[in-house]
Structures are given as structure tokens and as C-alpha cells.
Motif scaffolding. Structure first.
Motif, mmCIF file in Angstrom:
data_model
loop_
_atom_site.group_PDB
_atom_site.id
_atom_site.type_symbol
_atom_site.label_atom_id
_atom_site.label_comp_id
_atom_site.label_asym_id
_atom_site.label_seq_id
_atom_site.Cartn_x
_atom_site.Cartn_y
_atom_site.Cartn_z
ATOM 1 N N LYS A 168 0.775 -1.167 0.057
ATOM 2 C CA LYS A 168 -0.068 0.101 -0.061
ATOM 3 C C LYS A 168 0.996 1.189 0.015
ATOM 4 O O LYS A 168 0.363 2.363 -0.510
ATOM 5 C CB LYS A 168 -0.958 0.023 1.008
ATOM 6 C CG LYS A 168 -2.205 -1.000 1.289
ATOM 7 C CD LYS A 168 -2.829 -0.922 2.313
ATOM 8 C CE LYS A 168 -4.136 -1.832 2.263
ATOM 9 N NZ LYS A 168 -4.839 -1.751 3.400
ATOM 10 N N MET A 169 2.019 1.097 0.930
ATOM 11 C CA MET A 169 2.787 2.290 0.964
ATOM 12 C C MET A 169 3.652 2.535 -0.507
ATOM 13 O O MET A 169 3.965 3.795 -0.826
ATOM 14 C CB MET A 169 4.086 1.987 1.913
ATOM 15 C CG MET A 169 4.771 3.358 2.268
ATOM 16 S SD MET A 169 6.177 2.710 2.694
ATOM 17 C CE MET A 169 7.112 1.820 1.694
ATOM 18 N N GLN A 170 4.097 1.600 -1.297
ATOM 19 C CA GLN A 170 5.017 1.914 -2.394
ATOM 20 C C GLN A 170 4.503 2.723 -3.561
ATOM 21 O O GLN A 170 5.294 3.703 -3.793
ATOM 22 C CB GLN A 170 5.204 0.317 -2.864
ATOM 23 C CG GLN A 170 6.476 0.451 -3.991
ATOM 24 C CD GLN A 170 6.847 -0.909 -4.324
ATOM 25 O OE1 GLN A 170 6.201 -1.930 -3.874
ATOM 26 N NE2 GLN A 170 7.707 -0.948 -5.166
ATOM 27 N N PRO A 171 3.346 2.697 -3.766
ATOM 28 C CA PRO A 171 2.743 3.330 -5.105
ATOM 29 C C PRO A 171 2.558 4.820 -4.461
ATOM 30 O O PRO A 171 2.834 5.789 -5.281
ATOM 31 C CB PRO A 171 1.487 3.013 -5.431
ATOM 32 C CG PRO A 171 0.978 1.963 -4.549
ATOM 33 C CD PRO A 171 2.139 1.684 -3.644
ATOM 34 N N VAL A 172 2.352 5.228 -3.074
ATOM 35 C CA VAL A 172 2.081 6.393 -2.688
ATOM 36 C C VAL A 172 3.452 7.084 -2.444
ATOM 37 O O VAL A 172 3.542 8.439 -2.849
ATOM 38 C CB VAL A 172 1.668 6.323 -1.198
ATOM 39 C CG1 VAL A 172 1.440 7.794 -0.717
ATOM 40 C CG2 VAL A 172 0.076 5.716 -1.273
ATOM 41 N N ILE A 173 4.603 6.383 -2.111
ATOM 42 C CA ILE A 173 5.818 7.082 -2.038
ATOM 43 C C ILE A 173 6.301 7.425 -3.108
ATOM 44 O O ILE A 173 7.048 8.536 -3.602
ATOM 45 C CB ILE A 173 6.719 6.327 -1.158
ATOM 46 C CG1 ILE A 173 7.747 6.822 -0.666
ATOM 47 C CG2 ILE A 173 7.351 5.099 -1.866
ATOM 48 C CD1 ILE A 173 8.745 6.246 0.436
ATOM 49 N N ASP A 174 6.151 6.442 -4.290
ATOM 50 C CA ASP A 174 6.234 6.909 -5.617
ATOM 51 C C ASP A 174 5.862 8.027 -6.215
ATOM 52 O O ASP A 174 6.459 8.787 -7.001
ATOM 53 C CB ASP A 174 6.116 5.584 -6.781
ATOM 54 C CG ASP A 174 7.277 4.415 -6.192
ATOM 55 O OD1 ASP A 174 8.505 4.523 -5.835
ATOM 56 O OD2 ASP A 174 6.814 3.442 -6.761
ATOM 57 N N GLN A 176 5.848 13.730 -7.682
ATOM 58 C CA GLN A 176 5.319 15.248 -7.555
ATOM 59 C C GLN A 176 6.169 16.241 -7.039
ATOM 60 O O GLN A 176 6.187 17.452 -6.865
ATOM 61 C CB GLN A 176 4.157 14.969 -6.715
ATOM 62 C CG GLN A 176 3.033 14.172 -7.432
ATOM 63 C CD GLN A 176 1.925 14.016 -6.721
ATOM 64 O OE1 GLN A 176 1.807 14.350 -5.309
ATOM 65 N NE2 GLN A 176 0.771 13.888 -7.403
ATOM 66 N N GLY A 177 7.539 15.489 -6.454
ATOM 67 C CA GLY A 177 8.525 16.705 -5.849
ATOM 68 C C GLY A 177 8.212 16.763 -4.413
ATOM 69 O O GLY A 177 8.852 17.584 -3.677
ATOM 70 N N LEU A 178 7.569 15.991 -3.735
ATOM 71 C CA LEU A 178 7.208 16.162 -2.447
ATOM 72 C C LEU A 178 8.335 15.876 -1.574
ATOM 73 O O LEU A 178 8.639 16.386 -0.453
ATOM 74 C CB LEU A 178 5.791 15.376 -2.092
ATOM 75 C CG LEU A 178 5.247 15.788 -0.861
ATOM 76 C CD1 LEU A 178 4.605 17.182 -0.721
ATOM 77 C CD2 LEU A 178 3.997 14.889 -0.506
#
Length: 88
Positions: free
Chosen positions: A53-59, A64-66
């Protein structure tokens, strides 16, 4: 507050962006903590589910440059290494 209309609009836009960015960073930190907590409790199934669940969010955040792309890679690498080193 600025006197120029475009400067006033820029201030409003930057405040909106800041709120959005802090919300996304908070969500990201929460997901990372969930993976870390699953690793600490030695629950490999929950850790892998939370990691997926975390992997696509962190990518997405890195794109986005966050956060910096190397930081995203470091998070993923360290958490995955911890999950694979679990003893069952």
C-alpha cells in the motif's frame, strides 16, 4: 498582505499548496509507520500488505517533488530489507 492583486493571489495559492503538501506528507509518514510497526511486531503478512500500500504512494510523492527520489528509494529499500530479514 501584499498590495498587488497578483501577489495576493500567489499568497492564497501558496497557502493552499502548503495545506495539500502537509496532508500528503502526513499520509506518507503514517503509511511508513504502519510498515515499521508491522516489522517491529514481527508480523510479516501485515508488513508486506502495508508495504504494497505504501509503495505507490511514496513513488507518487517522489514524482510530484514532495520528497526527493533518493529519499523515496532509501525508504523503500530499508523497509523491504527489514521485511525480508524477518525470521518467519
Amino acid at each position: 498582505m501584499a498590495n498587488i492583486k497578483s501577489s495576493q493571489k500567489d499568497i492564497i495559492k501558496s497557502r493552499k499548496r502548503k495545506l495539500r503538501n502537509t496532508s500528503k506528507k502526513s499520509m506518507l509518514k503514517t503509511l511508513i509507520k504502519k510498515v515499521h510497526l508491522a516489522v517491529i511486531t514481527k508480523n510479516k503478512e501485515n508488513a508486506t500488505i502495508a508495504f504494497k500500500k505504501m509503495q505507490p504512494v511514496i513513488d507518487r510523492c517522489a514524482m510530484q517533488g514532495l520528497i526527493h527520489k533518493n529519499k523515496a528509494a532509501r525508504y523503500k529499500s530499508n523497509l523491504l530489507k527489514n521485511i525480508k530479514n524477518m525470521n518467519y
